[in-house]
Scaffold this motif. Structure first.
Motif, short mmCIF file in Angstrom:
data_model
loop_
_atom_site.label_atom_id
_atom_site.label_comp_id
_atom_site.label_asym_id
_atom_site.label_seq_id
_atom_site.Cartn_x
_atom_site.Cartn_y
_atom_site.Cartn_z
N UNK B 219 0.82 -1.20 0.00
CA UNK B 219 0.00 0.00 0.00
C UNK B 219 0.87 1.27 0.00
N UNK B 220 1.99 1.22 0.70
CA UNK B 220 2.82 2.43 0.78
C UNK B 220 3.40 2.78 -0.59
N UNK B 313 -5.00 -12.31 9.08
CA UNK B 313 -5.98 -11.50 8.36
C UNK B 313 -5.83 -10.03 8.73
N UNK B 314 -5.39 -9.79 9.97
CA UNK B 314 -5.27 -8.39 10.41
C UNK B 314 -4.30 -7.61 9.53
N UNK B 320 -5.53 -2.46 4.00
CA UNK B 320 -6.66 -1.89 3.26
C UNK B 320 -7.33 -0.74 4.01
N UNK B 321 -7.20 -0.71 5.34
CA UNK B 321 -7.76 0.42 6.09
C UNK B 321 -6.97 1.69 5.78
N UNK B 369 2.63 6.71 11.57
CA UNK B 369 1.63 6.85 12.62
C UNK B 369 0.77 5.59 12.72
N UNK B 370 0.34 5.07 11.58
CA UNK B 370 -0.49 3.86 11.57
C UNK B 370 0.27 2.67 12.16
N UNK B 371 1.58 2.60 11.82
CA UNK B 371 2.38 1.47 12.31
C UNK B 371 2.41 1.47 13.83
N UNK B 372 2.67 2.65 14.41
CA UNK B 372 2.72 2.76 15.87
C UNK B 372 1.33 2.46 16.46
#
Lengths: 264, 380
Positions: B219-220, B313-314, B320-321, B369-372
């Motif tokens: 996605x990145x 699955x997460x 995708x989120x 930010x999402x990773x953290x």
């Protein structure tokens, strides 16, 4: 009123049988035109009759399909690179919007052709730029300004100064008074006339401006039906029998622009 | 006939009381003036009077006239009266013309005090940055209002524009995004295999591919690619419309530029990045799979089986989120920069560059930010 002058005439630009077109569309077909040395010739014609295309093919920005163009007696299509570059020093072009280089100041714009063609000391180029700026009627404060800081009329004057940078003998002007207020337009007409007289220029002028035609043009060339229909002074053209020419010069605007002394 | 201008300087003291005479030959024109400019300027004023003889001059233009004019004024200023003799009518006219236009002029704007210029630049940048933040917040607010109105059906969504944008953002990017991610998948597999081989753990390459691509890389990289492609396009399209006064025309007619231009782009970008992100991750897995099949002899069936075991699955959902969020941000950046265009064509270029740089930057920051965030939630 024929566009072709006798062979012994003192002619700067001679165009014979010029064909121009884009794709299926033909703009010029068998166009002939002669421009005398030292005259201001005005080129008029309806929108889309190829006035700008004619100018672009003379100055080499557009390759014609057929025909010959000779300037100062040399056929421009058959010049080698060095001769073509040399030819470019002998004319100056003022584009409609001035076409100044936006990253350079007005003075630096004027120095660009000098820098390109001559090796002059910087100090001398600055002096030359200085009197050219004054000559086209710009205040000296305009010299160090960038084109984005100038009004439309000032841009045109600056563009004219750049066109005159190398003291050309031949000047092309593409609608020099379009978009100027009537006072600036009249002043610009006057400027061109004065420059032509002092510098001995030949001027090829595209215009829609009837006042300009009356004020400064020695002869007017009418572009219609894909060729130069007629060339002559305005009184001569008034007698020319063609619907567009009649409409143009004898229409309401044409009559309004006619000086009273001439109309009488 | 001389083609080069020549200066011949006679000092004639005998009987003429210090009168000096300078004769100029040939062509005093722009093209040849460089040859004599230096020697002429080097002449120090002296003697009683100076006569400049232009008799043998073939041609003169304003450059030549200027040299003569300067000679006369410089020598006169030094106390030596200078006169021009035998000038042709042309020469007289040109010298008079340049004389009336002799006004000192600056070529560049004054440079100013360097310290103050530096301070001014810093101050300008601060003001500009705060202006930009304010403008962006205003733009964000306007867009959200229009989006909200569109959702509750008080405004209509421009379906034509939406579909058209979906095509240019999504469908037209399939080739380049697919190729890019396919290659990245192969590179990840190959580099991972080299390192893991040292521990005899080559089979874990599948874990590496599966977990890195679905959650992060797929996605990145897709978002960065799309930011480069579409956010620049948005900025340039809207910017040139702004220059052409098309935005003004829309407002006058009563169409909201946000509704017509921005909302379809934002929604299309959100949807398309979601789909492209999925497609990109899939292509990366495909590329990695091809490599492990060819180089490590892991057949596709085992590859897929192993992927199912190791990729939760997460990971897939987290990937995708993020996608639509990135999409909305990229589209907003591009449209915002387009709307900020003023003045000239140069500004379109500057704003387009900023749109690309800032949207890629924001995408990477958001990704961090999402990773953290997801780690803190316990999705490892």
């Amino acid at each position: 009123m024929t566009p072709v002058l006798p062979d012994d005439a003192d002619v700067v630009i001679r165009i014979r049988g010029l064909d121009n077109g884009f794709g299926d569309q033909t703009v010029h077909e068998g166009l002939d035109l002669d421009v005398r040395r030292g005259e201001i010739i005005g080129v008029v014609g309806g929108s889309g009759t190829g006035k700008s295309v004619l100018m672009r093919s003379i100055i080499g920005l557009q390759t014609p399909r057929a025909g010959s163009i000779s300037i100062f007696g040399e056929d421009v299509a058959h010049l080698d690179a060095a001769a073509a570059k040399d030819m470019r020093r002998r004319w100056g072009v003022l584009f409609q919007e001035g076409a100044l280089f936006s990253s350079l100041t007005v003075a630096e714009n004027i120095e660009v052709p000098m820098r390109e063609f001559l090796s002059l000391p910087q100090e001398l180029m600055d002096e030359f730029a200085g009197y050219k700026v004054a000559m086209v009627g710009l205040p000296v404060e305009a010299g160090p300004k960038f084109p984005s800081e100038l009004s439309g009329g000032m841009k045109k004057r600056a563009g004219l100064a750049r066109a005159l940078a190398l003291d050309p003998r031949l000047l092309f002007l593409d609608e020099p008074t379009a978009g100027l207020d009537p006072i600036s337009a009249a002043a610009f007409d006057e400027l061109i006339k004065v420059l032509k007289e002092t510098l001995g220029l030949t001027v090829f002028l595209i215009t829609h401006d009837l006042d300009t035609l009356h004020a400064i043009c020695d002869r007017v060339a009418v572009l219609a039906d894909k060729k130069v229909l007629a060339v002559g002074t305005i009184p001569e053209l008034l007698t020319f029998d063609h619907p567009w020419v009649k409409e143009y010069f004898a229409g309401p605007r044409g009559r309004a622009a006619t000086p009273k002394s001439k109309a009488a | 006939m001389n083609t080069v201008a020549l200066a011949v300087f006679f000092e004639d003291d005998a009987g003429t009381g210090g009168a000096r005479r300078l004769t100029l030959h040939g062509r005093l024109t722009m093209a040849h003036i460089g040859d004599i400019a230096g020697p002429l300027r080097a002449l120090a004023p002296g003697g009683g009077t100076l006569a400049i003889d232009l008799g043998p001059v073939d041609r003169i233009d304003t450059a030549g006239a200027w040299m003569v004019h300067r000679l006369v004024t410089d020598w006169s200023a030094a106390g030596v009266p200078a006169t021009v003799e035998n000038a042709s009518d042309d020469a007289k006219r040109l010298i008079a013309e340049v004389a009336t236009n002799d006004k000192p002029m600056a070529v560049r704007p004054p440079a100013g005090n360097p310290a103050i210029v530096r301070l001014e630049r810093i101050g300008g940048a601060v003001v500009l940055a705060s202006d930009n933040i304010g403008n962006f917040l205003a733009f964000l607010g306007q867009t959200l209002v229009v989006l909200g109105q569109t959702l509750i059906r008080r405004r209509s969504l421009r379906w034509n524009a939406f579909i058209h944008q979906c095509e240019s953002i999504g469908v037209n990017a399939l080739g380049i995004v697919g190729l890019l991610l396919f290659l990245v998948g192969m590179v990840v597999a190959q580099q991972g295999a080299v390192q893991l081989r040292q521990f005899g753990a080559e089979v874990f390459v599948v874990n590496l591919i599966g977990r890195s691509t679905f959650r992060e890389l797929g996605i990145l990289l897709t978002a960065i690619m799309v930011a480069g492609r579409s956010s620049s396009a948005f900025a340039a399209q809207i910017g040139s419309m702004k220059l052409n006064q098309e935005i003004d025309a829309m407002e006058i007619i009563g169409m909201s530029p946000i509704e017509v231009l921005v909302v379809p782009r934002v929604l299309a970008m959100g949807l398309m990045l979601l789909m492209l992100g999925f497609y990109g991750a899939f292509m990366a897995v495909l590329g990695g799979g091809l490599y492990v099949w060819v180089a490590l002899d892991i057949p596709p069936v085992s590859y897929v089986q192993r992927l199912q075991e190791v990729v939760p699955l997460s990971d897939f959902v987290i990937g995708l989120v993020k996608a639509p969020v990135f999409g909305v941000v990229i589209a907003m950046m591009g449209c915002f920069q387009g709307m900020q265009v003023t003045g000239n064509a140069e500004s379109v270029g500057a704003r387009t560059t900023r749109a690309v740089v800032e949207s890629i930057f924001v995408v990477i920051v958001l990704d961090a930010f999402f990773a953290v965030f997801f780690s803190a939630l316990g999705f490892n």
